[in-house]
Design a protein around this motif. Structure first.
Motif, PDB file in Angstrom:
ATOM      1  N   UNK A  50     -24.239  68.923  65.514  1.00 57.45           N
ATOM      2  CA  UNK A  50     -24.096  67.601  66.132  1.00 57.45           C
ATOM      3  C   UNK A  50     -22.711  67.439  66.741  1.00 57.45           C
ATOM      4  N   UNK A  51     -21.701  67.903  66.024  1.00 54.32           N
ATOM      5  CA  UNK A  51     -20.329  67.808  66.529  1.00 54.32           C
ATOM      6  C   UNK A  51     -20.141  68.641  67.791  1.00 54.32           C
ATOM      7  N   UNK A  52     -20.661  69.861  67.786  1.00 59.33           N
ATOM      8  CA  UNK A  52     -20.543  70.720  68.964  1.00 59.33           C
ATOM      9  C   UNK A  52     -21.296  70.107  70.144  1.00 59.33           C
ATOM     10  N   UNK A  53     -22.433  69.502  69.871  1.00 53.49           N
ATOM     11  CA  UNK A  53     -23.193  68.878  70.960  1.00 53.49           C
ATOM     12  C   UNK A  53     -22.384  67.776  71.636  1.00 53.49           C
ATOM     13  N   UNK A  54     -21.913  66.809  70.869  1.00 55.01           N
ATOM     14  CA  UNK A  54     -21.192  65.686  71.477  1.00 55.01           C
ATOM     15  C   UNK A  54     -19.879  66.115  72.130  1.00 55.01           C
ATOM     16  N   UNK A  55     -19.114  66.961  71.478  1.00 61.16           N
ATOM     17  CA  UNK A  55     -17.840  67.386  72.077  1.00 61.16           C
ATOM     18  C   UNK A  55     -18.071  68.340  73.248  1.00 61.16           C
ATOM     19  N   UNK A  56     -19.094  69.196  73.156  1.00 66.34           N
ATOM     20  CA  UNK A  56     -19.393  70.127  74.244  1.00 66.34           C
ATOM     21  C   UNK A  56     -19.818  69.414  75.515  1.00 66.34           C
ATOM     22  N   UNK A  57     -20.711  68.437  75.386  1.00 67.27           N
ATOM     23  CA  UNK A  57     -21.148  67.683  76.563  1.00 67.27           C
ATOM     24  C   UNK A  57     -19.967  66.903  77.141  1.00 67.27           C
ATOM     25  N   UNK A  58     -19.167  66.295  76.275  1.00 68.80           N
ATOM     26  CA  UNK A  58     -17.999  65.550  76.759  1.00 68.80           C
ATOM     27  C   UNK A  58     -17.019  66.467  77.478  1.00 68.80           C
TER      28      UNK A  58
END
Length: 164
Positions: A96-104
């Motif tokens: 979940x953390x990688x998803x939100x930071x990666x998209x950002x």
């Protein structure tokens, strides 16, 4: 066609799994934007979601679920509990953390942790209520395709189990 697709997923499970994740994430973003009734589709956002899914989510989940099954083989209650506990306390927060930071990051946001701070806890809580009940198999596309492509088999298996 169905058998051909299923056989290919079994022959190339890693590629199938990563591709399936990319399609599911991009499709999920598309549906979300449609439901949100945006005036215009943000295709760059959908692309960024797909990139994160293809580059991290699919790969991570493919190898993570295999490692869990290798370390804790079987479907006994204690093994399932161990796998779920590790998955929900380690893998889920990481993914979940990688998803939100990666998209950002891909969107060029100044503070790549802003979305994470705003959405992580709610996403994690929701996931805790959903994923433990949905997880099965070995996490490959072959299992997902088998589940989707064989609804009659599932119904027959369920009715056979109920008769016992």
């Amino acid at each position: 066609m169905r058998k051909s697709l299923f056989k290919r997923a079994k022959v190339l499970p890693w590629i199938s799994n990563v591709t399936l994740y990319g399609c599911l994430f991009a499709g999920g973003d598309f549906v979300h934007q449609c439901i949100a009734q945006r005036d215009e589709m943000d295709w760059r956002h959908t692309r960024n979601v797909a990139i994160v899914a293809l580059s991290f989510q699919g790969n991570f989940n493919y190898f993570w679920l295999r490692a869990l099954e290798h370390r804790f083989p079987g479907r006994s209650a204690s093994m399932i509990f161990r796998k779920l506990l590790l998955d929900q306390t380690f893998a889920s927060p990481l993914a979940t953390s990688v998803f939100y930071t990666g998209v950002s990051f891909l969107e060029g946001k100044e503070d790549i942790f802003a979305d994470w701070r705003e959405k992580f806890f709610n996403t994690y809580k929701t996931g805790l209520m959903y994923w433990p009940f949905m997880q099965s198999g070995d996490g490959t596309a072959a299992v997902a395709f088998a589940w989707v492509m064989a609804p009659k088999k599932r119904l027959l298996h369920r009715s056979t189990d109920e008769e016992k």
